[in-house]
Enzyme design. Structure first.
Site, short mmCIF file in Angstrom:
data_model
loop_
_atom_site.label_atom_id
_atom_site.label_comp_id
_atom_site.label_asym_id
_atom_site.label_seq_id
_atom_site.Cartn_x
_atom_site.Cartn_y
_atom_site.Cartn_z
N ASP A 132 -18.95 -30.19 -2.21
CA ASP A 132 -18.79 -28.98 -3.03
C ASP A 132 -19.63 -28.98 -4.31
O ASP A 132 -19.34 -28.22 -5.24
CB ASP A 132 -17.30 -28.75 -3.37
CG ASP A 132 -17.01 -27.29 -3.68
OD1 ASP A 132 -17.64 -26.41 -3.06
OD2 ASP A 132 -16.16 -27.02 -4.55
N ASP A 170 -18.93 -26.00 4.15
CA ASP A 170 -19.93 -25.99 3.08
C ASP A 170 -21.05 -27.00 3.27
O ASP A 170 -22.11 -26.86 2.65
CB ASP A 170 -19.33 -26.25 1.70
CG ASP A 170 -18.46 -25.14 1.18
OD1 ASP A 170 -18.45 -24.05 1.78
OD2 ASP A 170 -17.78 -25.35 0.16
N ASP A 321 -7.97 -20.54 -4.42
CA ASP A 321 -9.36 -20.94 -4.30
C ASP A 321 -9.82 -21.78 -5.48
O ASP A 321 -10.87 -22.42 -5.42
CB ASP A 321 -10.27 -19.70 -4.22
CG ASP A 321 -10.07 -18.93 -2.93
OD1 ASP A 321 -10.06 -19.54 -1.86
OD2 ASP A 321 -9.91 -17.69 -3.01
#
Length: 347
Positions: A132, A170, A321
């Site tokens: 991330d 991701d 989130d």
């Protein structure tokens, strides 16, 4: 619009009122200029495909999920209307995101729960090193060897059970968009390809590599070689829209283009929160706890498209989130937001 998005840390039950309850007061929480900031919601879309009955799904539903526990709490408080709404979440299967410090207990619990009904468990492997890019869900395994050990434990805990694994949300798109520094790319490609191979040693495990969403990597051609290097040829396909809000129509069209470039590869779509589509506007964090969203098509394998293996709830609806728009930490259960998603849902 940034396609980056925080995903999930270990879930904690967050029952206190948040500083900005999106389900109740969207105004004032979104950046100026967003439709949500004016209290305007996009219309909820009619569900796509045909969902299995809540009690007849091919996928396992966790009876101890934060949503299920919230339903019990609301019932005990006499909030029967809210409890009824949240059953739109609690009675539908959603993916499990096993622990980063040892995935086996979470996976074994799911496998045991699914076994009597011969259901499939949906799992997300999310522990790649340098995860991330240092944002809301930063972290990951401390080294390549630590990640290999973690994936080995993850796969071993599945055993012979039927399972669907979404591999490293991701991880590939963040190499394509340059967020992950170039010095980590070779290691990451190798680890992803090894992970696909290790997971596919389990006889009934299907593996899908994350490929972002059409608002993030807008040219599907840019994903072709990275997905191949990450092990797509040994996987069962790719995953789209994980933890995002793009409409099923737009995601499926993008997926069809990418599939054609990959020789007809199949894919799955996260429909957990896309019932009203994405937040209007082009804000930097339009993906992060946007107001006015809705649950999407409930999980189903009856998609009506031979390339789309399933619509799944990969992001667990109601989990934050990140600490944007008054939200709690990424992955924390947020009942007010969950109620809003459920209230606006078409099904």
């Amino acid at each position: 619009m940034s396609g980056r998005r925080s995903l999930r840390v270990r879930t904690t039950l967050h029952l206190a009122a948040a500083s900005c309850a999106l389900a109740l007061t969207a105004a004032g929480c979104a950046p100026a200029g967003d439709a949500g900031a004016q209290g305007k919601e996009g219309p909820a879309h009619e569900p796509v495909g045909r969902a299995a009955p809540a009690k007849g799904s091919p996928y396992w539903t966790d009876p101890q999920s934060p949503a299920a526990r919230q339903v019990e709490e609301y019932e005990a408080q006499g909030r029967t209307g809210d409890a009824k709404l949240l059953r739109r979440i609690s009675e539908r299967p959603a993916a499990q995101w096993p622990a980063w410090n040892g995935p086996a207990p979470d996976i074994r619990r799911a496998v045991r729960g699914a076994a009597p009904g011969k259901q499939k468990v949906v799992l997300v492997a999310y522990n790649i090193p340098h995860r991330d890019c240092g944002m809301y869900s930063k972290g990951g395994a401390a080294s390549a060897e630590a990640y290999r050990d973690w994936i080995g434990e993850f796969a071993g805990a599945i055993g012979d059970a039927p399972a669907v694994v979404v591999l490293e949300p991701d991880a590939v798109p963040h190499m394509v968009d340059g967020c992950t520094p170039a010095q980590y790319h070779e290691e990451r490609y190798g680890l992803l390809a090894e992970a696909v191979g290790r997971l596919k040693r389990q006889p009934h495990t299907r593996v899908y590599l994350d490929a972002g969403n059409p608002a993030w990597i807008k040219d599907p051609g840019k994903l072709v070689e990275p997905l191949r290097r990450a092990g797509l040829t040994e996987a069962d396909g790719f995953a789209l829209n994980v933890s995002n809000f793009q409409t099923t129509t737009s995601v499926t069209a993008f997926g069809a283009q990418l599939s054609a470039l990959l020789g007809g590869a199949h894919f799955i779509v996260d429909t957990s929160r896309n019932g009203a589509g994405p937040l209007a506007g082009d804000g930097e964090e339009a993906w992060c706890n946007p107001p006015g969203r809705a649950l999407g098509t409930p999980p189903t394998e009856d998609t009506g498209d031979e390339r789309v293996d399933a619509y799944l709830w990969i992001k667990r609806p109601g989990e934050s989130d990140g600490t944007c728009r008054g939200g709690p930490a990424a992955g924390t259960w947020w009942p007010e937001y969950a109620l809003g998603l459920a209230r606006r849902a078409k099904a």
